[in-house]
Design an enzyme around this catalytic site. Structure first.
Site, short mmCIF file in Angstrom:
data_model
loop_
_atom_site.label_atom_id
_atom_site.label_comp_id
_atom_site.label_asym_id
_atom_site.label_seq_id
_atom_site.Cartn_x
_atom_site.Cartn_y
_atom_site.Cartn_z
N ASP A 12 36.94 11.51 8.28
CA ASP A 12 37.21 12.80 8.92
C ASP A 12 38.61 12.85 9.53
O ASP A 12 38.97 13.83 10.17
CB ASP A 12 36.12 13.17 9.95
CG ASP A 12 35.64 12.01 10.79
OD1 ASP A 12 36.24 10.91 10.72
OD2 ASP A 12 34.65 12.19 11.53
N HIS A 15 28.09 6.75 17.16
CA HIS A 15 27.93 7.40 18.48
C HIS A 15 26.65 6.96 19.20
O HIS A 15 26.49 7.28 20.38
CB HIS A 15 27.92 8.92 18.33
CG HIS A 15 29.23 9.49 17.87
ND1 HIS A 15 30.41 9.27 18.54
CD2 HIS A 15 29.55 10.27 16.80
CE1 HIS A 15 31.41 9.89 17.91
NE2 HIS A 15 30.91 10.50 16.85
ZN LIG Z 1 33.69 11.32 13.09
#
Ligand SMILES: [Zn+2]
Length: 354
Positions: free
Chosen positions: A291, A166
């Protein structure tokens, strides 16, 4: 299989994170990496080593040097200039609609309170006393894995924590400080002179990696993720984001619906792999988030432990060298088995988990 992991990741240890309007125990905590390490250490097919120290040169090839300087002193400045705090989080973000010309000309503000919101884009990513050192160690693991593959290994794994995908060239957030995968990919492209593809299979769109390479043609970005119409980071990862300038056509996004199971995920992955193969990369850097797991507490896909093995097998079938770097995954009781399953699938080992 060569694994690079540093115990220094534990120096990043937030007490809380502000997520979904709640102050809560961090999903992203040192136990995640420890669980992965324990699972791999228990299996003699994995050989775990400490990474070399790489310094800031390869980081500054990707990130604004100002961001590196900020991380090196921000937490201590906050203690000194604002007040003592275990977790340091911005109050105000330097949003472009705050002022005409925001971001043009005036540059980084002077006070630590303002600088936090200059470099950070969201609330889930506290700075702690050891964050900078931990983030540096994650980069070291990524670069050591990259070097290992450049030296001839067909696959190496970097147990990176904190994760990285990110973080943009000049913003941190989403648990990420330095973009480990982007730094490794840029390093491989520079060292090899060949094209690199980053394949991002984390549940969340790798907005940072996309931003860093969006206008470049030497590193392509291919990502499968929860549709940003419902999933963090919300503003990036739509299918119509395909690169710009020299990078036009070298970004490929596959947003996925909630509930995507093994077979549906594998079908989407196969389409993404066809795109990767057509780019003809010398090396593939995999941003491995688990995830997407059915039991993940933050996400809504339904990939199983066995499914991760099938994914690793499918990616390895490209027949290209793989640098696999850890991103997300928040089911503490399954993260080790899920990562192990993916990696063993990639080296052709049978996957026995359910
Ligand atoms: Zn993630």
């Amino acid at each position: 299989m060569r694994v690079f992991a540093s115990p220094r990741h534990q120096l990043h240890d937030p007490d809380h994170e502000i997520e979904a309007s709640r102050l809560q125990q961090p999903f992203e905590h040192p136990g995640r990496a420890e669980a992965i390490r324990a699972a791999l250490a228990a299996d003699e097919r994995f050989v775990i080593a400490e990474p070399d120290e790489w310094g800031t040169g390869p980081i500054e090839a990707v990130h604004d040097p100002g961001l590196v300087r900020f991380f090196a002193s921000a937490w201590e400045e906050y203690q000194r200039d604002v007040h003592p705090a275990h977790d340091v989080v911005p109050d105000v973000f330097a949003h472009r609609r705050l002022r005409a010309g925001m971001g043009d000309g005036r540059g980084e503000p002077a006070t630590i309170a303002a600088r936090l919101g200059w470099w950070c884009f969201e609330t889930t990513t506290p700075l702690t006393a050891g964050t900078y050192e931990a983030a540096r160690s994650a980069v070291d693991s990524a670069l050591s894995a990259a070097r290992c593959v450049l030296d001839g290994e067909s696959l190496a794994y970097g147990l990176c924590r904190p994760p990285g995908h990110h973080a943009t060239d000049s913003l941190y957030g989403g648990y990420c400080f330095f973009n480990n995968a982007a730094i490794a990919a840029a390093y491989i492209a520079a060292e090899s002179g060949g094209r690199v593809a980053v394949l991002d299979v984390d549940y969340h769109h790798g907005n940072g990696t996309q931003q860093i390479f969006y206008e470049r043609d030497d590193v392509a970005f291919v990502s499968l993720h929860g549709d940003p119409a419902r999933a963090y980071p919300y503003h990036t990862g739509f299918a119509d984001e395909t690169g710009a300038g020299r990078g036009a056509g070298s970004t490929y996004n596959v947003p996925l619906p909630a509930g995507t199971d093994d077979d549906a995920y594998l079908a989407a992955l196969d389409r993404a792999l066809t795109t990767v193969d057509a780019l003809d990369p010398a090396v593939v850097v995999v941003s491995l988030g688990v995830d997407t797991y059915a039991g993940d507490p933050m996400c809504d896909l339904e990939v199983t432990t066995r499914g991760f093995g099938r994914c690793g097998q499918a990616v390895a079938a490209l027949g290209r060298p793989l640098v696999v770097l850890q991103e997300g995954g928040y089911a503490d009781d399954a993260i080790g088995a899920n990562v192990s399953s993916w990696l063993l699938g990639a080296v052709g080992e049978a996957v026995s988990s359910p």
